[in-house]
Design an enzyme around this catalytic site. Structure first.
Site, PDB file in Angstrom:
ATOM      1  N   CYS A   1      33.293  47.014  39.305  1.00  0.00           N
ATOM      2  CA  CYS A   1      33.924  46.531  38.069  1.00  0.00           C
ATOM      3  C   CYS A   1      34.518  47.642  37.189  1.00  0.00           C
ATOM      4  O   CYS A   1      35.595  48.126  37.489  1.00  0.00           O
ATOM      5  CB  CYS A   1      32.938  45.661  37.303  1.00  0.00           C
ATOM      6  SG  CYS A   1      33.793  44.526  36.198  1.00  0.00           S
TER       7      CYS A   1
ATOM      8  N   HIS B   1      29.083  42.266  40.737  1.00  0.00           N
ATOM      9  CA  HIS B   1      27.777  42.713  40.253  1.00  0.00           C
ATOM     10  C   HIS B   1      26.738  41.821  40.906  1.00  0.00           C
ATOM     11  O   HIS B   1      27.029  41.040  41.797  1.00  0.00           O
ATOM     12  CB  HIS B   1      27.663  42.489  38.747  1.00  0.00           C
ATOM     13  CG  HIS B   1      28.679  43.157  37.904  1.00  0.00           C
ATOM     14  ND1 HIS B   1      28.588  44.468  37.545  1.00  0.00           N
ATOM     15  CD2 HIS B   1      29.792  42.685  37.284  1.00  0.00           C
ATOM     16  CE1 HIS B   1      29.595  44.776  36.739  1.00  0.00           C
ATOM     17  NE2 HIS B   1      30.342  43.712  36.572  1.00  0.00           N
TER      18      HIS B   1
HETATM   19  N1  GLN Z   1      35.373  46.255  30.622  1.00  0.00           N
HETATM   20  C1  GLN Z   1      35.931  45.815  31.859  1.00  0.00           C
HETATM   21  C2  GLN Z   1      36.519  44.433  31.799  1.00  0.00           C
HETATM   22  O1  GLN Z   1      36.154  43.674  30.936  1.00  0.00           O
HETATM   23  C3  GLN Z   1      34.899  45.903  32.969  1.00  0.00           C
HETATM   24  C4  GLN Z   1      33.811  44.878  32.821  1.00  0.00           C
HETATM   25  C5  GLN Z   1      32.641  45.093  33.745  1.00  0.00           C
HETATM   26  O2  GLN Z   1      32.395  46.176  34.238  1.00  0.00           O
HETATM   27  N2  GLN Z   1      31.871  44.043  33.963  1.00  0.00           N
HETATM   28  O3  GLN Z   1      37.327  44.068  32.612  1.00  0.00           O
END
Ligand code: GLN
Length: 242
Positions: free
Chosen positions: A97, A194
């Protein structure tokens, strides 16, 4: 006896700022499965300002808030060339992510602020107002069905240099347009999943360990691991509501 075991050094990138929705579980799985395969895992946590270790066999990084991505940006650019060299020499890496986005060209946040990436993956990410949240299943040629959980505003598009990790069966994945999930180049895997990813998808963990062991020691002989609980965990995770 354990001193004679072959070491595998796993570098955990930015555990302080980039580590959400269970991503730390990826480290625990790699550590345990490396042991079961007969190696001696060594985990090194790397945070901004730390010295980058000399020997790294596997690189792992997690997700984070936009603010966490901002915090690590300068340091990531400092170590970017070293990570690129490692990627070029086929060091296995798994980035989830927030770090997946920053292993790409850039992430444009919702307020149109650009966080530059290090370009190891040829991908571009632009945040949309709708967050993509929920359980995901994808189909991957290499790993079969891969199960995880997504929560991101960024929508990622792959350029020519990157291949998707898989095709979305349930959920959204990279973006709301093309049904792809994740991106791969050399032995680098980026993904939105995740959950953590590796407990439910130990094939990916074993692949990372195999690449690392083969690169370092010339061969890999899998250990005899009792994975009888894995199908149950996968089945359960796949049935959870979106
Ligand atoms: N901040 C990033 C987004 O919102 C990554 C989010 C995350 O790592 N879950 O796309």
């Amino acid at each position: 006896m354990s001193d004679t075991k072959k070491t595998l050094t796993i570098l955990h990138l930015y555990p302080r700022d980039m580590n959400i929705y269970g991503d730390y579980g990826n480290i625990l799985v790699l550590k345990q499965r490396a042991k079961w395969h007969g190696y001696k895992p060594e985990i090194i946590e790397y945070n901004p300002g730390d010295n980058f270790p000399k020997n790294v066999d596997i690189v792992v990084g997690g997700g984070g808030q936009d603010s966490g991505q901002d915090k690590i940006q300068a340091d990531l650019h400092k170590i970017g060339p070293t990570l690129q060299k490692l990627a070029n020499s086929d060091t296995p890496m798994l980035v989830i992510c927030g770090l997946y986005q920053l292993f790409g060209q850039f992430f444009q946040t919702q307020d149109k602020h650009i966080i530059k990436g290090i370009g190891i993956l040829d991908i571009e990410t632009i945040a949309k107002s709708e967050r993509l949240i929920g359980n995901v299943t994808i189909r991957s040629k290499q790993f079969g069905d891969v199960i995880g959980y997504e929560n991101h505003s960024g929508q990622t598009f792959l350029n020519e240099g990157a291949k998707p990790l898989g095709t979305v069966i349930r959920g959204t994945g990279n973006n709301s347009k093309d049904m792809t999930e994740g991106a791969c180049t050399n032995n680098v895997i980026g993904s939105y999943l995740h959950g953590s990813l590796l407990p439910k998808n130990p094939k990916i963990a074993d692949w990372l360990i195999e690449q690392a062991a083969t690169k370092k020691y010339g061969s890999f002989k899998p250990g005899n691991i009792d994975d009888s609980l894995v199908p149950l965990a996968r089945e359960h995770a796949m049935k959870r509501p979106r």
